[in-house]
Design a protein around this motif. Structure first.
Motif, PDB file in Angstrom:
ATOM      1  N   SER A  44     -52.317  74.622   0.055  1.00 34.23           N
ATOM      2  CA  SER A  44     -53.253  73.567  -0.339  1.00 34.23           C
ATOM      3  C   SER A  44     -54.476  73.552   0.562  1.00 34.23           C
ATOM      4  CB  SER A  44     -52.560  72.199  -0.309  1.00 34.23           C
ATOM      5  OG  SER A  44     -51.542  72.157  -1.285  1.00 34.23           O
ATOM      6  N   SER A  45     -54.273  73.773   1.846  1.00 34.28           N
ATOM      7  CA  SER A  45     -55.386  73.829   2.788  1.00 34.28           C
ATOM      8  C   SER A  45     -56.303  75.012   2.473  1.00 34.28           C
ATOM      9  CB  SER A  45     -54.852  73.931   4.221  1.00 34.28           C
ATOM     10  OG  SER A  45     -55.908  73.995   5.141  1.00 34.28           O
ATOM     11  N   GLN A  46     -55.703  76.145   2.156  1.00 28.62           N
ATOM     12  CA  GLN A  46     -56.495  77.324   1.774  1.00 28.62           C
ATOM     13  C   GLN A  46     -57.317  77.039   0.519  1.00 28.62           C
ATOM     14  OE1 GLN A  46     -53.529  80.346   1.278  1.00 28.62           O
ATOM     15  NE2 GLN A  46     -53.183  80.584   3.471  1.00 28.62           N
ATOM     16  N   ARG A  47     -56.692  76.418  -0.462  1.00 33.25           N
ATOM     17  CA  ARG A  47     -57.393  76.114  -1.716  1.00 33.25           C
ATOM     18  C   ARG A  47     -58.517  75.107  -1.486  1.00 33.25           C
ATOM     19  NH1 ARG A  47     -54.848  77.428  -6.788  1.00 33.25           N
ATOM     20  NH2 ARG A  47     -56.154  75.759  -7.568  1.00 33.25           N
ATOM     21  N   LEU A  48     -58.287  74.135  -0.613  1.00 28.75           N
ATOM     22  CA  LEU A  48     -59.326  73.152  -0.311  1.00 28.75           C
ATOM     23  C   LEU A  48     -60.532  73.829   0.334  1.00 28.75           C
ATOM     24  CD1 LEU A  48     -60.316  70.239  -0.228  1.00 28.75           C
ATOM     25  CD2 LEU A  48     -59.091  69.976   1.936  1.00 28.75           C
ATOM     26  N   ARG A  49     -60.272  74.729   1.282  1.00 32.47           N
ATOM     27  CA  ARG A  49     -61.372  75.459   1.912  1.00 32.47           C
ATOM     28  C   ARG A  49     -62.121  76.312   0.891  1.00 32.47           C
ATOM     29  NH1 ARG A  49     -57.408  76.244   5.698  1.00 32.47           N
ATOM     30  NH2 ARG A  49     -57.300  78.482   5.310  1.00 32.47           N
ATOM     31  N   MET A  50     -61.381  76.922  -0.033  1.00 32.53           N
ATOM     32  CA  MET A  50     -62.004  77.735  -1.070  1.00 32.53           C
ATOM     33  C   MET A  50     -62.898  76.878  -1.969  1.00 32.53           C
ATOM     34  SD  MET A  50     -60.098  79.929  -4.071  1.00 32.53           S
ATOM     35  CE  MET A  50     -59.583  78.470  -4.967  1.00 32.53           C
ATOM     36  N   ARG A  51     -62.400  75.733  -2.387  1.00 25.53           N
ATOM     37  CA  ARG A  51     -63.193  74.837  -3.239  1.00 25.53           C
ATOM     38  C   ARG A  51     -64.390  74.282  -2.470  1.00 25.53           C
ATOM     39  NH1 ARG A  51     -61.614  76.769  -7.655  1.00 25.53           N
ATOM     40  NH2 ARG A  51     -59.692  76.008  -8.542  1.00 25.53           N
ATOM     41  N   PHE A  57     -70.021  73.567   0.469  1.00 26.24           N
ATOM     42  CA  PHE A  57     -69.585  72.922   1.708  1.00 26.24           C
ATOM     43  C   PHE A  57     -69.928  71.426   1.792  1.00 26.24           C
ATOM     44  CE2 PHE A  57     -70.101  77.437   2.575  1.00 26.24           C
ATOM     45  CZ  PHE A  57     -68.850  77.748   3.079  1.00 26.24           C
ATOM     46  N   PRO A  58     -69.498  70.623   0.802  1.00 27.70           N
ATOM     47  CA  PRO A  58     -69.751  69.190   0.892  1.00 27.70           C
ATOM     48  C   PRO A  58     -68.881  68.502   1.945  1.00 27.70           C
ATOM     49  CG  PRO A  58     -68.451  69.657  -1.056  1.00 27.70           C
ATOM     50  CD  PRO A  58     -68.846  70.981  -0.453  1.00 27.70           C
ATOM     51  N   MET A  59     -67.783  69.140   2.353  1.00 28.08           N
ATOM     52  CA  MET A  59     -66.890  68.564   3.359  1.00 28.08           C
ATOM     53  C   MET A  59     -67.040  69.346   4.668  1.00 28.08           C
ATOM     54  SD  MET A  59     -63.522  68.228   0.938  1.00 28.08           S
ATOM     55  CE  MET A  59     -62.495  67.626   2.270  1.00 28.08           C
ATOM     56  N   SER A  60     -66.787  68.682   5.780  1.00 22.26           N
ATOM     57  CA  SER A  60     -66.818  69.380   7.064  1.00 22.26           C
ATOM     58  C   SER A  60     -65.607  70.301   7.171  1.00 22.26           C
ATOM     59  CB  SER A  60     -66.796  68.374   8.212  1.00 22.26           C
ATOM     60  OG  SER A  60     -65.519  67.769   8.302  1.00 22.26           O
ATOM     61  N   GLU A  61     -65.730  71.338   7.997  1.00 22.57           N
ATOM     62  CA  GLU A  61     -64.619  72.259   8.203  1.00 22.57           C
ATOM     63  C   GLU A  61     -63.406  71.514   8.754  1.00 22.57           C
ATOM     64  OE1 GLU A  61     -62.274  75.547   8.226  1.00 22.57           O
ATOM     65  OE2 GLU A  61     -64.252  75.385   7.300  1.00 22.57           O
ATOM     66  N   LYS A  62     -63.649  70.536   9.624  1.00 25.98           N
ATOM     67  CA  LYS A  62     -62.555  69.752  10.211  1.00 25.98           C
ATOM     68  C   LYS A  62     -61.745  69.028   9.147  1.00 25.98           C
ATOM     69  CE  LYS A  62     -61.580  66.095  13.498  1.00 25.98           C
ATOM     70  NZ  LYS A  62     -62.137  65.042  14.337  1.00 25.98           N
ATOM     71  N   SER A  63     -62.410  68.488   8.148  1.00 26.32           N
ATOM     72  CA  SER A  63     -61.690  67.731   7.101  1.00 26.32           C
ATOM     73  C   SER A  63     -60.925  68.650   6.167  1.00 26.32           C
ATOM     74  CB  SER A  63     -62.644  66.839   6.331  1.00 26.32           C
ATOM     75  OG  SER A  63     -63.630  67.605   5.673  1.00 26.32           O
ATOM     76  N   CYS A  64     -61.125  69.953   6.252  1.00 22.39           N
ATOM     77  CA  CYS A  64     -60.423  70.905   5.396  1.00 22.39           C
ATOM     78  C   CYS A  64     -59.191  71.495   6.066  1.00 22.39           C
ATOM     79  CB  CYS A  64     -61.364  72.045   4.993  1.00 22.39           C
ATOM     80  SG  CYS A  64     -62.665  71.536   3.876  1.00 22.39           S
ATOM     81  N   ARG A  65     -58.918  71.092   7.291  1.00 22.34           N
ATOM     82  CA  ARG A  65     -57.753  71.608   8.006  1.00 22.34           C
ATOM     83  C   ARG A  65     -56.601  70.619   7.885  1.00 22.34           C
ATOM     84  NH1 ARG A  65     -60.100  72.224  13.557  1.00 22.34           N
ATOM     85  NH2 ARG A  65     -62.087  71.781  12.655  1.00 22.34           N
ATOM     86  N   PRO A  66     -55.383  71.172   7.885  1.00 20.73           N
ATOM     87  CA  PRO A  66     -54.199  70.273   7.805  1.00 20.73           C
ATOM     88  C   PRO A  66     -54.015  69.450   9.058  1.00 20.73           C
ATOM     89  CG  PRO A  66     -53.519  72.600   7.900  1.00 20.73           C
ATOM     90  CD  PRO A  66     -55.023  72.547   7.940  1.00 20.73           C
TER      91      PRO A  66
END
Length: 66
Positions: A44-51, A57-66
């Motif tokens: 899920s984390s991988q898919r979130l980063r992909m999306r 990149f509407p979200m920060s990298e930090k918010s895409c990590r588990p």
């Protein structure tokens, strides 16, 4: 637009239900449950980063990590 998002939601809920039933058929122990939960979180984390990348990149990298 609301109709489109409703269709997307219904489609995604259907995927979740199908996945949950399939997982319930193979996860029989607490150890198996914990392993499955860890794998699901990682994917899920991988898919979130992909999306996030897909949509500029509407979200920060930090918010895409588990």
């Amino acid at each position: 637009m609301a109709r489109v998002f409703r269709e997307i939601l219904l489609d995604e809920v259907g995927h979740k239900e199908t996945g949950a039933r399939a997982l319930a058929a193979v996860v029989k122990t607490e150890t198996g449950f914990k392993r499955a939960a860890r794998i699901i979180a990682e994917v899920s984390s991988q898919r979130l980063r992909m999306r996030n990348e897909q949509f500029g990149f509407p979200m920060s990298e930090k918010s895409c990590r588990p």
